[in-house]
Write a protein that holds these residues in place. Structure first.
Motif, PDB file in Angstrom:
ATOM      1  N   GLU A 194       3.363   8.651   5.957  1.00 46.90           N
ATOM      2  CA  GLU A 194       3.097   9.820   4.893  1.00 46.90           C
ATOM      3  C   GLU A 194       4.200  10.378   4.223  1.00 46.90           C
ATOM      4  O   GLU A 194       4.398  10.343   2.965  1.00 46.90           O
ATOM      5  CB  GLU A 194       2.195  10.825   5.602  1.00 46.90           C
ATOM      6  CG  GLU A 194       1.544  11.846   4.639  1.00 46.90           C
ATOM      7  CD  GLU A 194       0.464  11.164   3.893  1.00 46.90           C
ATOM      8  OE1 GLU A 194      -0.163  10.354   4.076  1.00 46.90           O
ATOM      9  OE2 GLU A 194       0.336  11.671   2.567  1.00 46.90           O
ATOM     10  N   TRP A 238       0.944  -1.286  -0.024  1.00 45.41           N
ATOM     11  CA  TRP A 238      -0.150   0.101  -0.252  1.00 45.41           C
ATOM     12  C   TRP A 238       0.901   1.089   0.100  1.00 45.41           C
ATOM     13  O   TRP A 238       0.705   2.093  -0.821  1.00 45.41           O
ATOM     14  CB  TRP A 238      -0.951   0.070   1.219  1.00 45.41           C
ATOM     15  CG  TRP A 238      -1.392   1.392   1.622  1.00 45.41           C
ATOM     16  CD1 TRP A 238      -0.978   2.217   2.597  1.00 45.41           C
ATOM     17  CD2 TRP A 238      -2.334   1.994   0.649  1.00 45.41           C
ATOM     18  NE1 TRP A 238      -1.821   3.305   2.450  1.00 45.41           N
ATOM     19  CE2 TRP A 238      -2.841   3.219   1.330  1.00 45.41           C
ATOM     20  CE3 TRP A 238      -3.334   1.607  -0.062  1.00 45.41           C
ATOM     21  CZ2 TRP A 238      -3.779   4.167   0.979  1.00 45.41           C
ATOM     22  CZ3 TRP A 238      -4.435   2.515  -0.470  1.00 45.41           C
ATOM     23  CH2 TRP A 238      -4.426   3.689  -0.092  1.00 45.41           C
ATOM     24  N   MET A 239       1.890   1.422   0.907  1.00 45.81           N
ATOM     25  CA  MET A 239       2.718   2.299   0.858  1.00 45.81           C
ATOM     26  C   MET A 239       3.504   2.895  -0.362  1.00 45.81           C
ATOM     27  O   MET A 239       3.837   3.763  -0.645  1.00 45.81           O
ATOM     28  CB  MET A 239       3.612   2.465   2.182  1.00 45.81           C
ATOM     29  CG  MET A 239       2.912   2.213   3.533  1.00 45.81           C
ATOM     30  SD  MET A 239       3.876   2.616   4.924  1.00 45.81           S
ATOM     31  CE  MET A 239       4.627   0.673   5.084  1.00 45.81           C
ATOM     32  N   GLY A 240       3.710   1.579  -1.157  1.00 46.21           N
ATOM     33  CA  GLY A 240       4.375   1.644  -2.414  1.00 46.21           C
ATOM     34  C   GLY A 240       3.258   1.814  -3.612  1.00 46.21           C
ATOM     35  O   GLY A 240       4.105   1.777  -4.831  1.00 46.21           O
ATOM     36  N   PHE A 244       7.096   8.599   3.999  1.00 41.98           N
ATOM     37  CA  PHE A 244       7.518   7.442   3.289  1.00 41.98           C
ATOM     38  C   PHE A 244       7.243   7.350   1.992  1.00 41.98           C
ATOM     39  O   PHE A 244       7.459   7.153   0.843  1.00 41.98           O
ATOM     40  CB  PHE A 244       7.530   6.116   4.196  1.00 41.98           C
ATOM     41  CG  PHE A 244       7.846   4.871   3.601  1.00 41.98           C
ATOM     42  CD1 PHE A 244       9.248   4.945   3.139  1.00 41.98           C
ATOM     43  CD2 PHE A 244       7.204   3.870   2.944  1.00 41.98           C
ATOM     44  CE1 PHE A 244       9.927   3.592   2.615  1.00 41.98           C
ATOM     45  CE2 PHE A 244       7.679   2.523   2.822  1.00 41.98           C
ATOM     46  CZ  PHE A 244       9.089   2.530   2.224  1.00 41.98           C
ATOM     47  N   MET A 245       5.593   7.727   1.967  1.00 45.81           N
ATOM     48  CA  MET A 245       4.805   7.438   0.683  1.00 45.81           C
ATOM     49  C   MET A 245       5.098   8.624  -0.115  1.00 45.81           C
ATOM     50  O   MET A 245       5.277   8.414  -1.283  1.00 45.81           O
ATOM     51  CB  MET A 245       3.266   7.620   1.060  1.00 45.81           C
ATOM     52  CG  MET A 245       2.825   6.109   1.698  1.00 45.81           C
ATOM     53  SD  MET A 245       1.128   6.001   1.997  1.00 45.81           S
ATOM     54  CE  MET A 245       0.271   5.729   0.396  1.00 45.81           C
ATOM     55  N   LEU A 300       8.467   7.821  -1.859  1.00 42.26           N
ATOM     56  CA  LEU A 300       8.272   6.956  -2.927  1.00 42.26           C
ATOM     57  C   LEU A 300       7.627   7.275  -3.977  1.00 42.26           C
ATOM     58  O   LEU A 300       7.365   6.418  -5.167  1.00 42.26           O
ATOM     59  CB  LEU A 300       7.619   5.575  -2.153  1.00 42.26           C
ATOM     60  CG  LEU A 300       8.302   4.550  -1.157  1.00 42.26           C
ATOM     61  CD1 LEU A 300       7.538   3.605  -1.017  1.00 42.26           C
ATOM     62  CD2 LEU A 300       9.674   4.523  -1.586  1.00 42.26           C
TER      63      LEU A 300
END
Lengths: 185, 204
Positions: free
Chosen positions: B192, A74-76, B194-195, B198
């Motif tokens: 947040e 999900w985070m990716g 981290f997202m 990315l």
């Protein structure tokens, strides 16, 4: 009777089976990653997921491992859902309370319900009783699906709510929907 | 941490987690993701200097590799590193088989092995005197698993992993020193950022 053989979900002519509804609703919501720890009731769904190249689906050794994988995905930017049975959910309190909830990850779980409506294993019937108290103690959204005519609505709306509110959801698949696993076979 | 003379990793140098983490971070030039396991592992990742592509775990012991696997599956063109302690890995050995089966080409795993639960009072793990974690990983099918002999070897293995076509696991024996930083425990902000790092989110 049909229900005892797990045929309850496809009783009406031309009506979609519960596992077809899961597959199509996952697809419509762009959920591609589906790790699971299997259950007999989930067999057909797992088979259909493997047969469809839209999905990346594979077994994990533990349910919390699958939760970690879909959380990272999900985070990716890749959406996922986890399949398990009741006893598998019972292993998840720590990861729900320390990863999915505090990090606000829209973890979508399908839990095949063992332990009720014809359970033959005493341990399964006991562990089943821990599931809803755990969900309620964490104030988590959860629904128990019992009827095929409501199922698509519940699944589709729950997925959309999980994603937009960034909150986990557990969709419990009752034996009333799936036929369950009956007696010692 | 002293290991018995018959320890399977006896020929490798005892290194330091903070030093190795800094050496890793210094070699990351392409916005590689780094997932830091609970406790000292992510404290030292934090201390090595925050990067937008760092993720810090605050619980769920043992899930650094599964979380990193998820990131690697979502972003196959980004190299993903996972830093995990030996005690944490023991909680979730099954994930080694999952990763060996999926064979993500962009995942590098690092096990910081001091044989103890340092953060809870340095009690030895059940594996400390007997288990070779790289042999376990190879047995699980992660054939590219190896102990780093010393710091130079560690850097060489990291460089090799940057262009590897299969998952790599690097074991490092470390001392019993605690982590050197203190991660800011704000899970929503961690996730947040981290997202954002990315490229999944756009900043407001």
């Amino acid at each position: 009777m049909a229900a005892a053989d797990g045929q309850m979900s496809s009783s009406g002519p031309g009506e979609k089976a519960w596992y077809e509804i899961v597959l199509q609703t996952l697809k419509r919501n762009e959920i591609r990653l589906v790790p699971y720890v299997p259950d007999r009731v989930l067999t057909r769904l797992i088979k259909e997921l493997h047969a469809d190249p839209f999905f990346t689906t594979f077994p994990t050794a533990r349910e919390e491992e699958a939760v970690g994988i879909v959380s990272g995905a999900w985070m990716g930017g890749l959406r996922g859902a986890v399949l398990m049975q009741t006893s598998g959910f019972a292993t998840l309190a720590n990861v729900l309370a320390s990863l999915a909830l505090p990090y606000q990850i829209p973890l979508i779980m399908f839990v095949s319900e063992r332990g009720t409506l014809g359970e033959f294993n005493y341990g399964q019937s006991l562990v089943c009783r821990t599931m809803r108290p755990v969900l309620d103690s964490l104030a988590m959204e959860h629904h128990t699906a019992t009827r095929i005519d409501e199922f698509e609505f519940i699944v589709d709306r729950s997925i959309k709510q999980a994603i937009t509110t960034q909150a986990p959801v557990a969709l419990i698949l009752s034996p009333l929907l799936t036929g369950g696993k009956v007696f010692d076979k | 941490m002293q290991k018995p003379a018959n320890s399977p990793a006896r020929n490798t140098k005892v290194m330091n987690r903070a030093d190795l983490t800094s050496r890793l971070v210094a070699r990351l030039k392409n916005e590689e993701a780094v997932v830091g396991g609970i406790g000292n592992t992510n404290f030292d990742l934090w201390a090595a200097g925050h990067r937008p592509q760092n993720f810090y775990m605050l619980g769920s012991m043992g899930l650094a590799f599964p979380i990193a696997l998820g990131v690697a599956l979502a972003q196959p063109n980004r190299r993903v590193f996972a830093l995990e302690g030996d005690g944490s890995l023991l909680m979730q050995l099954g994930c080694l088989s999952t990763i060996a089966t999926l064979k993500p080409k962009n995942l590098t795993m690092i096990v910081m092995d001091n044989g103890i639960y340092q953060i809870t009072g340095a009690q030895p793990t059940p594996a400390a005197a007997t288990t070779d974690l790289m042999a376990v990983a190879i047995g699980c099918g992660l054939t590219n698993s190896t102990w780093a002999a010393d710091e130079e070897d560690f850097e060489r293995l990291i460089d090799r992993s940057l262009t590897s076509s299969e998952p790599m696991l690097i074991g490092v024996r470390i001392d019993d020193k605690p982590g050197t930083g203190a991660t800011r425990r704000d899970p929503v902000q961690i996730r947040e950022r981290f997202m954002l790092g990315l490229g999944v989110r756009e900043s407001l």
